[in-house]
Design an enzyme around this catalytic site. Structure first.
Site, mmCIF file in Angstrom:
data_model
loop_
_atom_site.group_PDB
_atom_site.id
_atom_site.type_symbol
_atom_site.label_atom_id
_atom_site.label_comp_id
_atom_site.label_asym_id
_atom_site.label_seq_id
_atom_site.Cartn_x
_atom_site.Cartn_y
_atom_site.Cartn_z
ATOM 1 N N GLU A 128 -130.027 -68.389 9.575
ATOM 2 C CA GLU A 128 -129.386 -68.047 8.187
ATOM 3 C C GLU A 128 -129.614 -66.623 7.538
ATOM 4 O O GLU A 128 -128.766 -66.162 6.898
ATOM 5 C CB GLU A 128 -130.312 -69.128 7.225
ATOM 6 N N THR A 181 -121.954 -66.167 0.539
ATOM 7 C CA THR A 181 -123.392 -66.424 0.066
ATOM 8 C C THR A 181 -123.710 -64.955 -0.564
ATOM 9 O O THR A 181 -124.436 -64.834 -1.671
ATOM 10 C CB THR A 181 -124.329 -66.848 1.035
#
Ligand code: ADP
Length: 306
Positions: A128, A181
């Site tokens: 991530e 993101t």
């Protein structure tokens, strides 16, 4: 066993009031991955079907998570990973997390499960970090554990799994615009007022309490985000109208899924979740923006072996 195929589910992070600490696991949308042992040490991404994503292990979140796990477990052989992407990258329903969580789950399984799924979370978080610049766990934890997950603390990592009430369903609409993101994080304010923090604490406590007591109305009353939604929603076309449409169709509440652009609603019962889906879709139909719709129960166990 030298080969495993898995379903690695999509997830909704934040769940309105739980920025970076809450997530839930979906059941009806996810990637398929096949991982096999291989002679040379290290990780090779053999193929990716359905998306144009890096095949170099160090640039793929699945590869990075896998390499972090291999560094820890030190097996005397390597692994090859094939991914069939059904979750679009940058959708806000944990596309990168599905690859990261799936890779570490499968490799751990092929090595005889030396680690628990909870112990795998930090390795998946390394993937991530590649995708978004921050090693957040609110997608990888629900993908690995299922249900809802609460990250009580990041340092030290303390994750609590909470089972979802049986009749709770999620509706997700994904407007097909790209929202990274990293960009969605850049609009967030660093400082918040005590008043807003107090409201947010009340809501997250209410949501957790509602999940434990199967109190659907309390869940709905608690699905409010004081901190991030008010500044992030402008990045999502027709966000407010989509949310109002879902609520008018009977949804308990909703908000931005992860960092967007997907928008989610939670409903009691599949029929209401489907009505919410139709209502949310009708808002975007008028704009001409293509979209995907998902209606899903909450996946109670996370990644599944196929
Ligand atoms: P999402 O919230 O849907 O996971 P992110 O913006 O967090 O979206 O992550 C997507 C980013 O990660 C994209 O830039 C994509 O190129 C990159 N990426 C690298 N490997 C993968 C992978 N295996 N699956 C999905 N995205 C990946």
């Amino acid at each position: 066993m030298n080969r495993i195929s898995i379903f690695s589910p999509a997830t909704i992070a934040n769940v309105s009031c739980g920025f970076d600490v809450l997530g839930l696991c979906l059941d009806s949308v996810g990637d398929e991955m096949t991982i096999n042992t291989a002679c040379p040490k290290g990780v090779k991404i053999k193929e990716i079907i359905g998306a144009d994503l890096p095949l170099v292990a160090e640039k793929n979140v699945g590869g990075v998570a896998a390499l972090a796990l291999l560094e820890h477990l030190q097996p005397d052989h390597g692994f090859e990973i094939s991914i069939k992407k059904n979750i679009k990258a940058g959708s806000g329903i944990g596309s990168s997390a599905a690859s990261a969580a799936g890779a570490v789950f499968a490799i751990n399984h092929l090595l005889g499960s030396p680690l628990s799924n909870k112990e795998l979370v930090p390795f998946a978080m390394q993937g991530e970090k590649l995708a978004s610049g921050s090693a957040h766990a609110d997608n990888v934890a629900p993908a690995l554990l299922g249900g809802f997950t609460l990250i009580r603390s990041y340092e030290p990592l303390d994750i609590i799994k909470i089972d979802a009430p049986e009749e709770l369903y999620a509706t997700v609409i994904h407007p097909q615009i790209e929202l990274k993101t990293m960009d969605a994080r850049s609009v967030i304010r660093e400082n918040i007022t005590l008043k807003k923090a107090t409201v947010q604490c009340g809501n997250i406590a209410g949501l957790i309490s509602g999940l434990y007591t199967n109190d659907y109305n309390l869940i709905g009353r608690s699905l409010h985000d004081e901190l991030v939604e008010p500044v992030r929603y402008i990045l999502i076309p027709k966000f407010k109208e989509i949310k109002v449409a879902a609520m008018s169709a009977g949804a308990l509440g909703g908000g931005i899924s992860g960092s967007g652009p997907s928008v989610f609603a939670l409903s009691r019962g599949v029929q209401t979740a489907q009505k919410a889906a139709e209502a949310m879709a009708s808002v975007l139909q008028d704009t001409g923006i293509p979209f995907e719709l998902h209606v899903s129960p909450i996946n109670p166990t996370g990644i599944k072996i196929l």
